[in-house]
Write a protein that holds these residues in place. Structure first.
Motif, PDB file in Angstrom:
ATOM      1  N   ILE A  70     -15.481 -19.212  15.528  1.00 52.14           N
ATOM      2  CA  ILE A  70     -16.371 -18.087  15.292  1.00 52.14           C
ATOM      3  C   ILE A  70     -16.115 -17.407  13.947  1.00 52.14           C
ATOM      4  CG2 ILE A  70     -14.957 -16.399  16.541  1.00 52.14           C
ATOM      5  CD1 ILE A  70     -18.733 -16.564  16.760  1.00 52.14           C
ATOM      6  N   ILE A  71     -14.864 -17.326  13.490  1.00 48.38           N
ATOM      7  CA  ILE A  71     -14.610 -16.542  12.277  1.00 48.38           C
ATOM      8  C   ILE A  71     -15.116 -17.232  11.015  1.00 48.38           C
ATOM      9  CG2 ILE A  71     -12.715 -15.282  13.330  1.00 48.38           C
ATOM     10  CD1 ILE A  71     -10.818 -16.847  11.460  1.00 48.38           C
ATOM     11  N   GLU A  72     -15.349 -18.541  11.065  1.00 48.35           N
ATOM     12  CA  GLU A  72     -15.934 -19.218   9.907  1.00 48.35           C
ATOM     13  C   GLU A  72     -17.402 -18.839   9.714  1.00 48.35           C
ATOM     14  OE1 GLU A  72     -16.211 -22.298  13.291  1.00 48.35           O
ATOM     15  OE2 GLU A  72     -14.840 -20.709  12.662  1.00 48.35           O
ATOM     16  N   HIS A  73     -17.970 -18.147  10.703  1.00 50.74           N
ATOM     17  CA  HIS A  73     -19.354 -17.670  10.627  1.00 50.74           C
ATOM     18  C   HIS A  73     -19.445 -16.297   9.962  1.00 50.74           C
ATOM     19  CE1 HIS A  73     -20.947 -20.867  13.316  1.00 50.74           C
ATOM     20  NE2 HIS A  73     -19.714 -20.818  13.792  1.00 50.74           N
ATOM     21  N   LEU A  74     -18.327 -15.794   9.470  1.00 45.44           N
ATOM     22  CA  LEU A  74     -18.265 -14.466   8.868  1.00 45.44           C
ATOM     23  C   LEU A  74     -18.054 -14.576   7.364  1.00 45.44           C
ATOM     24  CD1 LEU A  74     -15.804 -12.893  11.454  1.00 45.44           C
ATOM     25  CD2 LEU A  74     -18.296 -12.627  11.399  1.00 45.44           C
ATOM     26  N   GLY A  75     -18.667 -13.682   6.622  1.00 48.72           N
ATOM     27  CA  GLY A  75     -18.406 -13.618   5.191  1.00 48.72           C
ATOM     28  C   GLY A  75     -16.979 -13.165   4.939  1.00 48.72           C
ATOM     29  N   LYS A  92      -3.235  -5.389  22.709  1.00 55.09           N
ATOM     30  CA  LYS A  92      -2.078  -4.589  23.112  1.00 55.09           C
ATOM     31  C   LYS A  92      -0.893  -4.913  22.202  1.00 55.09           C
ATOM     32  CE  LYS A  92      -3.357  -4.343  27.962  1.00 55.09           C
ATOM     33  NZ  LYS A  92      -3.001  -4.684  29.344  1.00 55.09           N
ATOM     34  N   LYS A  93       0.068  -4.033  22.176  1.00 52.25           N
ATOM     35  CA  LYS A  93       1.294  -4.311  21.430  1.00 52.25           C
ATOM     36  C   LYS A  93       1.896  -5.602  21.990  1.00 52.25           C
ATOM     37  CE  LYS A  93       5.708  -2.233  20.149  1.00 52.25           C
ATOM     38  NZ  LYS A  93       5.669  -2.488  18.741  1.00 52.25           N
ATOM     39  N   GLY A  94       2.190  -6.520  21.110  1.00 51.41           N
ATOM     40  CA  GLY A  94       2.703  -7.820  21.533  1.00 51.41           C
ATOM     41  C   GLY A  94       1.616  -8.797  21.941  1.00 51.41           C
ATOM     42  N   GLY A  95       0.350  -8.360  21.869  1.00 47.29           N
ATOM     43  CA  GLY A  95      -0.765  -9.241  22.204  1.00 47.29           C
ATOM     44  C   GLY A  95      -0.920 -10.356  21.186  1.00 47.29           C
ATOM     45  N   LYS A  96      -1.683 -11.349  21.568  1.00 47.09           N
ATOM     46  CA  LYS A  96      -1.818 -12.534  20.730  1.00 47.09           C
ATOM     47  C   LYS A  96      -3.286 -12.846  20.447  1.00 47.09           C
ATOM     48  CE  LYS A  96       2.455 -14.500  22.428  1.00 47.09           C
ATOM     49  NZ  LYS A  96       2.878 -13.515  23.377  1.00 47.09           N
ATOM     50  N   LEU A  97      -3.546 -13.236  19.214  1.00 47.50           N
ATOM     51  CA  LEU A  97      -4.849 -13.728  18.794  1.00 47.50           C
ATOM     52  C   LEU A  97      -4.707 -15.212  18.519  1.00 47.50           C
ATOM     53  CD1 LEU A  97      -7.758 -13.622  17.646  1.00 47.50           C
ATOM     54  CD2 LEU A  97      -6.734 -12.905  15.455  1.00 47.50           C
ATOM     55  N   PHE A  98      -5.561 -16.006  19.150  1.00 47.07           N
ATOM     56  CA  PHE A  98      -5.628 -17.434  18.884  1.00 47.07           C
ATOM     57  C   PHE A  98      -6.933 -17.698  18.148  1.00 47.07           C
ATOM     58  CE2 PHE A  98      -3.044 -17.093  22.732  1.00 47.07           C
ATOM     59  CZ  PHE A  98      -1.920 -17.802  22.339  1.00 47.07           C
ATOM     60  N   ILE A  99      -6.863 -18.495  17.099  1.00 44.04           N
ATOM     61  CA  ILE A  99      -8.043 -18.801  16.289  1.00 44.04           C
ATOM     62  C   ILE A  99      -8.188 -20.309  16.181  1.00 44.04           C
ATOM     63  CG2 ILE A  99      -9.078 -18.651  13.991  1.00 44.04           C
ATOM     64  CD1 ILE A  99      -7.491 -16.060  13.565  1.00 44.04           C
ATOM     65  N   SER A 100      -9.389 -20.800  16.458  1.00 44.44           N
ATOM     66  CA  SER A 100      -9.740 -22.195  16.186  1.00 44.44           C
ATOM     67  C   SER A 100     -10.847 -22.192  15.149  1.00 44.44           C
ATOM     68  CB  SER A 100     -10.277 -22.888  17.446  1.00 44.44           C
ATOM     69  OG  SER A 100      -9.271 -23.075  18.393  1.00 44.44           O
ATOM     70  N   VAL A 101     -10.653 -22.955  14.084  1.00 48.77           N
ATOM     71  CA  VAL A 101     -11.668 -23.112  13.042  1.00 48.77           C
ATOM     72  C   VAL A 101     -11.618 -24.538  12.523  1.00 48.77           C
ATOM     73  CG1 VAL A 101     -11.608 -20.701  12.261  1.00 48.77           C
ATOM     74  CG2 VAL A 101     -10.126 -22.373  11.178  1.00 48.77           C
ATOM     75  N   PRO A 102     -12.694 -24.995  11.892  1.00 53.15           N
ATOM     76  CA  PRO A 102     -12.594 -26.274  11.177  1.00 53.15           C
ATOM     77  C   PRO A 102     -11.601 -26.105  10.025  1.00 53.15           C
ATOM     78  CG  PRO A 102     -14.901 -25.611  11.452  1.00 53.15           C
ATOM     79  CD  PRO A 102     -14.047 -24.439  11.850  1.00 53.15           C
ATOM     80  N   LEU A 107     -10.940 -31.512   6.546  1.00 48.58           N
ATOM     81  CA  LEU A 107     -12.319 -31.951   6.324  1.00 48.58           C
ATOM     82  C   LEU A 107     -12.525 -32.492   4.910  1.00 48.58           C
ATOM     83  CD1 LEU A 107     -14.241 -29.136   8.205  1.00 48.58           C
ATOM     84  CD2 LEU A 107     -13.810 -31.478   8.980  1.00 48.58           C
ATOM     85  N   CYS A 108     -11.935 -31.847   3.913  1.00 50.21           N
ATOM     86  CA  CYS A 108     -12.064 -32.333   2.538  1.00 50.21           C
ATOM     87  C   CYS A 108     -11.420 -33.710   2.384  1.00 50.21           C
ATOM     88  CB  CYS A 108     -11.435 -31.345   1.554  1.00 50.21           C
ATOM     89  SG  CYS A 108     -12.403 -29.846   1.306  1.00 50.21           S
ATOM     90  N   GLY A 109     -10.261 -33.877   3.010  1.00 48.39           N
ATOM     91  CA  GLY A 109      -9.601 -35.180   2.965  1.00 48.39           C
ATOM     92  C   GLY A 109     -10.435 -36.270   3.613  1.00 48.39           C
ATOM     93  N   LEU A 143     -11.975 -22.403   5.755  1.00 51.05           N
ATOM     94  CA  LEU A 143     -10.638 -21.868   6.014  1.00 51.05           C
ATOM     95  C   LEU A 143      -9.616 -22.973   6.190  1.00 51.05           C
ATOM     96  CD1 LEU A 143     -11.848 -19.167   8.524  1.00 51.05           C
ATOM     97  CD2 LEU A 143     -10.828 -18.705   6.295  1.00 51.05           C
ATOM     98  N   ASN A 144      -8.415 -22.673   5.747  1.00 51.47           N
ATOM     99  CA  ASN A 144      -7.256 -23.511   6.029  1.00 51.47           C
ATOM    100  C   ASN A 144      -6.150 -22.571   6.494  1.00 51.47           C
ATOM    101  OD1 ASN A 144      -6.202 -22.300   3.744  1.00 51.47           O
ATOM    102  ND2 ASN A 144      -6.211 -24.145   2.496  1.00 51.47           N
TER     103      ASN A 144
END
Length: 170
Positions: A70-75, A92-102, A107-109, A143-144
């Motif tokens: 989803i974040i690759e859809h943002l400027g 929350k304090k100690g909470g976790k964010l997981f991100i999946s992006v291309p 992809l360039c390789g 993104l990388n």
């Protein structure tokens, strides 16, 4: 490079959390314990909304947020930094964010590999720029790991890890 980046770590280690409040942004698949937020309504979506507006969530509301392709859809100038700051706010304090992006490096390789044919290159190009199947399916940033870690650090995240894979949802 972000000095707070830790070595690659198995996902199981990061998923060890005592909390039960989990938000999957960009999701479609129902999973016990997860609220699904998506800009496109579908049967499993609990919260219809755009990631750029997380105002409906309280500060420190979630233990885990998963931003699935989803974040690759943002400027990258304004939207991406603002969204990451807001995600930091709702964790929350100690909470976790997981991100999946291309991964732009991968992809360039692949795209520039001499043995990759035209049809495969077209699919790789779609991964870079979005499938463009609807108004939301356009990518505005490549993104990388280095770029993501930089954005996360600037948004207030103090620890970042790279994991080999998620396999949380199909």
């Amino acid at each position: 490079m972000n000095n707070n980046v830790k070595p690659e770590i198995p996902l199981e280690e990061l998923l060890k959390t005592s909390g039960k409040y989990k938000l999957h942004i960009g999701g479609k698949e129902s999973r016990e314990g997860w609220k699904i937020m998506n800009a496109i309504n579908s049967p499993n979506v609990d919260i219809l909304g755009d990631i750029r507006d997380l105002s409906q969530f309280n500060d420190k509301e979630f233990d885990i947020v998963y931003a699935s392709h989803i974040i690759e859809h943002l400027g990258y100038q304004y939207d991406l930094p603002d969204v990451l700051k807001n995600v930091c706010r709702i964790l929350k304090k100690g909470g976790k964010l997981f991100i999946s992006v291309p991964d732009l490096d991968v992809l360039c390789g692949l795209f520039s590999h001499e043995k990759v044919g035209t049809e495969d290159k077209f699919q790789i190009m779609r991964m870079m720029f979005g499938g463009q199947t609807d108004e939301f399916d356009f990518h505005f940033v490549g993104l990388n790991a280095d770029f993501i870690f930089h954005f996360l650090n600037n948004a207030g995240f103090d620890e970042t890890y790279r994991v080999p894979e998620f396999n949380i949802f199909d």
